[in-house]
Design a protein around this motif. Sequence first.
Motif, PDB file in Angstrom:
ATOM      1  N   THR A  34      -2.616  -1.564 -21.800  1.00  0.00           N
ATOM      2  CA  THR A  34      -1.724  -1.398 -20.651  1.00  0.00           C
ATOM      3  C   THR A  34      -1.718   0.057 -20.231  1.00  0.00           C
ATOM      4  N   LEU A  35      -1.977   0.296 -18.953  1.00  0.00           N
ATOM      5  CA  LEU A  35      -1.943   1.654 -18.416  1.00  0.00           C
ATOM      6  C   LEU A  35      -0.775   1.789 -17.458  1.00  0.00           C
ATOM      7  N   ARG A  36      -0.012   2.838 -17.642  1.00  0.00           N
ATOM      8  CA  ARG A  36       1.094   3.155 -16.737  1.00  0.00           C
ATOM      9  C   ARG A  36       0.581   4.196 -15.746  1.00  0.00           C
ATOM     10  N   VAL A  37       0.489   3.813 -14.481  1.00  0.00           N
ATOM     11  CA  VAL A  37      -0.184   4.612 -13.459  1.00  0.00           C
ATOM     12  C   VAL A  37       0.797   4.925 -12.338  1.00  0.00           C
ATOM     13  N   ALA A  38       0.681   6.127 -11.788  1.00  0.00           N
ATOM     14  CA  ALA A  38       1.520   6.519 -10.656  1.00  0.00           C
ATOM     15  C   ALA A  38       0.677   7.244  -9.620  1.00  0.00           C
ATOM     16  N   SER A  39       1.036   7.065  -8.358  1.00  0.00           N
ATOM     17  CA  SER A  39       0.388   7.794  -7.271  1.00  0.00           C
ATOM     18  C   SER A  39       1.352   7.872  -6.108  1.00  0.00           C
ATOM     19  N   ASN A  40       0.952   8.643  -5.092  1.00  0.00           N
ATOM     20  CA  ASN A  40       1.673   8.597  -3.823  1.00  0.00           C
ATOM     21  C   ASN A  40       0.908   7.681  -2.869  1.00  0.00           C
ATOM     22  N   SER A  41       1.227   7.769  -1.579  1.00  0.00           N
ATOM     23  CA  SER A  41       0.603   6.873  -0.595  1.00  0.00           C
ATOM     24  C   SER A  41      -0.668   7.452   0.009  1.00  0.00           C
ATOM     25  N   ASN A  42      -1.313   8.356  -0.688  1.00  0.00           N
ATOM     26  CA  ASN A  42      -2.538   8.965  -0.188  1.00  0.00           C
ATOM     27  C   ASN A  42      -3.627   7.915  -0.004  1.00  0.00           C
ATOM     28  N   LEU A  43      -4.366   8.027   1.084  1.00  0.00           N
ATOM     29  CA  LEU A  43      -5.427   7.073   1.402  1.00  0.00           C
ATOM     30  C   LEU A  43      -6.471   6.988   0.301  1.00  0.00           C
ATOM     31  N   THR A  44      -6.605   8.040  -0.473  1.00  0.00           N
ATOM     32  CA  THR A  44      -7.609   8.045  -1.528  1.00  0.00           C
ATOM     33  C   THR A  44      -7.264   7.085  -2.660  1.00  0.00           C
ATOM     34  N   ALA A  45      -6.020   6.583  -2.684  1.00  0.00           N
ATOM     35  CA  ALA A  45      -5.625   5.610  -3.711  1.00  0.00           C
ATOM     36  C   ALA A  45      -5.985   4.189  -3.331  1.00  0.00           C
ATOM     37  N   LEU A  46      -6.586   3.962  -2.162  1.00  0.00           N
ATOM     38  CA  LEU A  46      -6.882   2.608  -1.713  1.00  0.00           C
ATOM     39  C   LEU A  46      -7.710   1.800  -2.720  1.00  0.00           C
ATOM     40  N   PRO A  47      -8.767   2.348  -3.338  1.00  0.00           N
ATOM     41  CA  PRO A  47      -9.486   1.544  -4.326  1.00  0.00           C
ATOM     42  C   PRO A  47      -8.584   1.068  -5.469  1.00  0.00           C
ATOM     43  N   PHE A  48      -7.632   1.889  -5.867  1.00  0.00           N
ATOM     44  CA  PHE A  48      -6.697   1.464  -6.909  1.00  0.00           C
ATOM     45  C   PHE A  48      -5.861   0.286  -6.436  1.00  0.00           C
TER      46      PHE A  48
END
Length: 318
Positions: A34-48
């Motif tokens: 299990t991975l706990r992942v965080a990001s903002n709404s940056n377009l570069t996160a689209l693949p995630f």
Amino acid sequence: MTNRRRRIGAALALATALLVTACGGGGGGAEAGTLRVASNSNLTALPFWVAQEQGLFEKHGLQIEYTKIENVATLPQALGTSFDIVLSTPTLAISSTAQGIPMVEVAGSSVDTEANPSNFLMVAKDSGITDVTQLPGKTIGVLNETGTLHVATLYWLQKSGVDPKSVKIVQVDGPSQADQLRSGRVDAVETVTPFSGQIESVGGVSLGTPYRSMALEISPIYWASREDWADGHDADIDKFVAALDEAQQYIAANDGAARDVLQDQTGYSDEIVASIPFPTYNTDVRQQDVALWLEAMRSATGFTGDVDPAALVHQPNP
């Protein structure tokens, strides 16, 4: 060192100074797989986001616990306690590591290229400004004084013979940039897609892309973790990257479906979502880019931290 360089260098450090008391070791993680992942709404996160939507993490044997937090500067303090992997920037990782909180790049997210830029320094078409050498005495609106885009702009100005202290800097959020430029409250703005399109629609033009002052191709944002966590999770990192790579292939083959995911995650209007050019997605870990960011921070912001670029990227165990 100029007052502005001191102020910006201090601000870069301040983004991580608060992390010192909050970060312990790399323990306290989630269950295996299990991975706990965080990001903002940056377009570069689209693949995630696409990998989540399409079940690609599960396909590769991972469970994801995802949290969206818009201010990525707050994320490193929770690495090892609340999160395992976060979307971050080289400038933040460099200053964090200099403060004794070792962060490493575990996967790339995108690269900014000469053929597909995502960043711009823009002015009003009728401003009479056609080159950065005309910016002394002008006011530049910036998204973030400690972000990669601003560091690159300062580096560009310096390389062009413009003293950064001759330019006034004010912070302007992306949705407000077009109005601020059109009204004359600022003379130029550092911006990214999709805001650049909004600025063009009201008569803005680009002087160029700040990242090109550093390299024809460079990564300004990536996925990062604490060094001690990464050292014990090579298999999980490999699975994470494999899911992102598969998601990139899905995006290339399913543009409309990918844009639906983007709209779900960002709330952008139909018009904006349809017009946004996707970044050049790339999961490669790029040590050479980290060295460029370190050089730019030292040259343009007065950063003095003792950081080895090789220590800022994850080296899998043999």
